[in-house]
Design an enzyme around this catalytic site. Structure first.
Site, short mmCIF file in Angstrom:
data_model
loop_
_atom_site.label_atom_id
_atom_site.label_comp_id
_atom_site.label_asym_id
_atom_site.label_seq_id
_atom_site.Cartn_x
_atom_site.Cartn_y
_atom_site.Cartn_z
N THR A 61 -8.56 -41.17 8.27
CA THR A 61 -8.82 -41.74 9.60
C THR A 61 -7.55 -42.06 10.40
O THR A 61 -7.66 -42.62 11.49
CB THR A 61 -9.65 -43.04 9.48
OG1 THR A 61 -8.95 -43.95 8.63
CG2 THR A 61 -11.03 -42.77 8.90
N THR A 100 -17.24 -39.29 15.10
CA THR A 100 -16.38 -40.02 16.04
C THR A 100 -16.52 -39.57 17.49
O THR A 100 -16.85 -38.40 17.76
CB THR A 100 -14.91 -39.82 15.60
OG1 THR A 100 -14.04 -40.35 16.60
CG2 THR A 100 -14.57 -38.36 15.41
N ASP A 101 -16.22 -40.49 18.40
CA ASP A 101 -16.12 -40.16 19.84
C ASP A 101 -15.00 -39.16 20.11
O ASP A 101 -14.98 -38.51 21.15
CB ASP A 101 -15.89 -41.45 20.65
CG ASP A 101 -14.64 -42.23 20.21
OD1 ASP A 101 -14.30 -42.17 19.01
OD2 ASP A 101 -14.01 -42.88 21.06
N TYR A 124 -7.50 -34.80 14.22
CA TYR A 124 -8.54 -35.67 13.65
C TYR A 124 -9.91 -35.29 14.23
O TYR A 124 -10.87 -35.07 13.49
CB TYR A 124 -8.20 -37.13 13.96
CG TYR A 124 -9.30 -38.12 13.63
CD1 TYR A 124 -9.62 -38.43 12.31
CD2 TYR A 124 -10.04 -38.74 14.65
CE1 TYR A 124 -10.65 -39.34 12.02
CE2 TYR A 124 -11.04 -39.64 14.36
CZ TYR A 124 -11.35 -39.93 13.05
OH TYR A 124 -12.36 -40.82 12.77
N LYS A 128 -13.09 -33.69 12.25
CA LYS A 128 -14.39 -34.39 12.19
C LYS A 128 -15.49 -33.51 12.78
O LYS A 128 -16.62 -33.51 12.29
CB LYS A 128 -14.32 -35.73 12.94
CG LYS A 128 -13.44 -36.78 12.29
CD LYS A 128 -13.95 -37.34 10.96
CE LYS A 128 -15.16 -38.21 11.09
NZ LYS A 128 -15.55 -38.80 9.78
N TRP A 149 -13.89 -46.62 18.19
CA TRP A 149 -12.99 -47.78 18.37
C TRP A 149 -13.37 -48.95 17.44
O TRP A 149 -13.56 -50.09 17.88
CB TRP A 149 -13.03 -48.24 19.83
CG TRP A 149 -12.41 -47.33 20.84
CD1 TRP A 149 -12.31 -45.96 20.78
CD2 TRP A 149 -11.81 -47.71 22.10
NE1 TRP A 149 -11.69 -45.49 21.91
CE2 TRP A 149 -11.38 -46.53 22.74
CE3 TRP A 149 -11.61 -48.93 22.74
CZ2 TRP A 149 -10.75 -46.54 23.99
CZ3 TRP A 149 -10.99 -48.93 23.99
CH2 TRP A 149 -10.56 -47.75 24.60
N1 LIG Z 1 -11.90 -46.51 12.61
C1 LIG Z 1 -12.42 -46.05 13.75
O1 LIG Z 1 -12.03 -46.48 14.86
C2 LIG Z 1 -13.50 -45.00 13.72
C3 LIG Z 1 -14.01 -44.52 14.95
C4 LIG Z 1 -15.02 -43.55 14.92
C5 LIG Z 1 -15.49 -43.07 13.72
N2 LIG Z 1 -14.97 -43.53 12.54
C6 LIG Z 1 -15.48 -42.98 11.29
O2 LIG Z 1 -16.12 -44.03 10.58
C7 LIG Z 1 -15.93 -43.84 9.16
C8 LIG Z 1 -15.38 -45.12 8.54
O3 LIG Z 1 -14.17 -45.45 9.19
P1 LIG Z 1 -13.22 -46.64 8.69
O4 LIG Z 1 -12.50 -47.13 9.88
O5 LIG Z 1 -13.97 -47.56 7.80
O6 LIG Z 1 -12.18 -45.79 7.83
P2 LIG Z 1 -11.23 -46.27 6.62
O7 LIG Z 1 -11.02 -47.73 6.66
O8 LIG Z 1 -10.03 -45.36 6.67
O9 LIG Z 1 -12.14 -45.94 5.35
C9 LIG Z 1 -12.31 -44.64 4.87
C10 LIG Z 1 -12.25 -44.72 3.37
O10 LIG Z 1 -12.35 -43.37 2.86
C11 LIG Z 1 -11.36 -43.24 1.83
N3 LIG Z 1 -11.00 -41.83 1.63
C12 LIG Z 1 -10.01 -41.12 2.21
N4 LIG Z 1 -9.98 -39.88 1.71
C13 LIG Z 1 -10.97 -39.79 0.79
C14 LIG Z 1 -11.42 -38.78 -0.10
N5 LIG Z 1 -10.83 -37.58 -0.14
N6 LIG Z 1 -12.47 -39.06 -0.93
C15 LIG Z 1 -13.06 -40.27 -0.91
N7 LIG Z 1 -12.67 -41.28 -0.11
C16 LIG Z 1 -11.63 -41.04 0.73
C17 LIG Z 1 -10.20 -44.05 2.35
O11 LIG Z 1 -9.26 -44.31 1.32
P3 LIG Z 1 -7.69 -44.51 1.76
O12 LIG Z 1 -7.67 -45.70 2.67
O13 LIG Z 1 -7.01 -44.71 0.45
O14 LIG Z 1 -7.31 -43.26 2.47
C18 LIG Z 1 -10.92 -45.29 2.85
O15 LIG Z 1 -11.15 -46.23 1.82
C19 LIG Z 1 -15.04 -42.61 9.03
O16 LIG Z 1 -15.85 -41.48 8.77
C20 LIG Z 1 -14.39 -42.47 10.38
O17 LIG Z 1 -14.04 -41.13 10.67
C21 LIG Z 1 -13.98 -44.49 12.52
#
Ligand SMILES: NC(=O)c1ccc[n+]([C@@H]2O[C@H](COP(=O)([O-])OP(=O)(O)OC[C@H]3O[C@@H](n4cnc5c(N)ncnc54)[C@H](OP(=O)(O)O)[C@@H]3O)[C@@H](O)[C@H]2O)c1
Length: 279
Positions: A61, A100-101, A124, A128, A149
């Site tokens: 992410t 994601t947006d 990214y 996605k 966000w």
């Molecule tokens: N954050 C935002 O603003 C946002 C916005 C829109 C959509 N999203 C989506 O929402 C979801 C959750 O986001 P979040 O903010 O909670 O993200 P996050 O805090 O980065 O959590 C993602 C988790 O996935 C783990 N991960 C990474 N690579 C992996 C792999 N190969 N196999 C298994 N696990 C893995 C990460 O571990 P590490 O930390 O060790 O890498 C982390 O614990 C994601 O799909 C993201 O794309 C997020």
């Protein structure tokens, strides 16, 4: 229901797990116990656990990091999503997959509906989007949930960064030409719990309601912390002045009317979400 939660130790995962565990059996996995980029591991785990549903939050992410590590971005966010989707389909498990947006380019004058044409501006977003397509190619039994966000208690996030900088600096320069919907992970967790009860397929947009720029978000964060607000000057700047590695869409507000129709309620406003977070 028995639910396999992938990315369980991430920012959203750590808020979602306790919300779901009041009604469901949750099995959490993260990178250290199950790498979604490894199709063999994913197939074996989902095949042996045989969950009723899989929720895939696991992703790479770091939006700027994806620009310098595109192989990792595509292997996790695109191929990894496909691995999870195929294994879920084979096990007869319903999949909720987070997206994601940033699949959009931000040129729309109005909030993006689920069927708007995606056109990512950065690695990214492209990875996605390929993840979404891999999920769609694997079968029908899925819901792709696009959000935006995010901030929450268990991750590095914009709100905490602003509070930290405001306590260290007298002046903050914040981007004022990107508009989106800041979304509190606890509010999104509630929404995911509601969606699990429905038999929905396809794509759905879910964010806190309303929208603002990062500059406006900062003003609100500090307005809710009066001691900091009175001593920090917030200056609006453009994205080009910030010069981050990844381009971001200027307008990535998602139209959440499908969610509102299905659940019968609007998500809390981004201001209410922020107030709840800071309380
Ligand atoms: N954050 C935002 O603003 C946002 C916005 C829109 C959509 N999203 C989506 O929402 C979801 C959750 O986001 P979040 O903010 O909670 O993200 P996050 O805090 O980065 O959590 C993602 C988790 O996935 C783990 N991960 C990474 N690579 C992996 C792999 N190969 N196999 C298994 N696990 C893995 C990460 O571990 P590490 O930390 O060790 O890498 C982390 O614990 C994601 O799909 C993201 O794309 C997020």
């Amino acid at each position: 229901m028995k639910i396999l939660l992938l990315g369980a130790r991430g920012m959203l995962g750590r808020d979602l797990q306790p919300v779901l565990s009041t009604r469901h059996e949750i099995i959490g996995r993260d990178i250290h116990d199950l790498d979604i980029a490894d199709p063999g591991q994913v197939g074996a785990e989902i095949g042996s656990l045989r969950p009723n549903a899989v929720i895939n939050l696991a992703a790479f992410t770091d939006v700027d990091g994806c620009e310098s590590q595109p192989e990792r971005a595509f292997s996790v966010n695109a191929q990894g999503a496909g691995n999870v989707a195929r294994a879920s389909e084979a096990a007869g498990a319903k999949l909720i997959h987070l997206s994601t947006d940033y699949v959009f380019d931000g040129t729309s004058p109005t909030p993006y509906k689920e069927d708007a044409s995606p056109h990512p501006l950065n690695v990214y977003g492209e990875s996605k989007l390929q993840g979404e397509r891999a999920v769609q190619a694997a079968g029908e039994n899925h819901l792709i949930l696009r959000t935006a966000w995010l901030y929450g208690r268990h991750g590095k996030n914009f709100v905490d960064t602003i509070l930290r900088l405001a306590s260290q600096q007298e002046e903050l320069r914040v981007v004022n030409d990107q508009k989106g919907s800041p979304t509190f992970t606890r509010n999104l967790s509630w929404a995911i719990a509601q969606l699990l009860e429905k038999d929905l397929r396809g794509i759905i947009h879910v964010t806190n309601s309303g929208s603002c720029t990062w500059f406006e978000f900062t003003e609100k964060i500090l307005a809710l912390k009066p001691p900091l607000h009175s001593r920090v000057l917030i200056l609006p700047i453009s994205s080009s002045e910030l010069n981050r590695p990844a381009r971001r869409p200027a307008f990535s507000v998602l139209d959440c009317s499908r969610f509102e129709g299905v659940i019968g309620r609007r998500m809390r406003s981004w201001e209410e979400g922020l107030r709840e977070y800071l309380a």
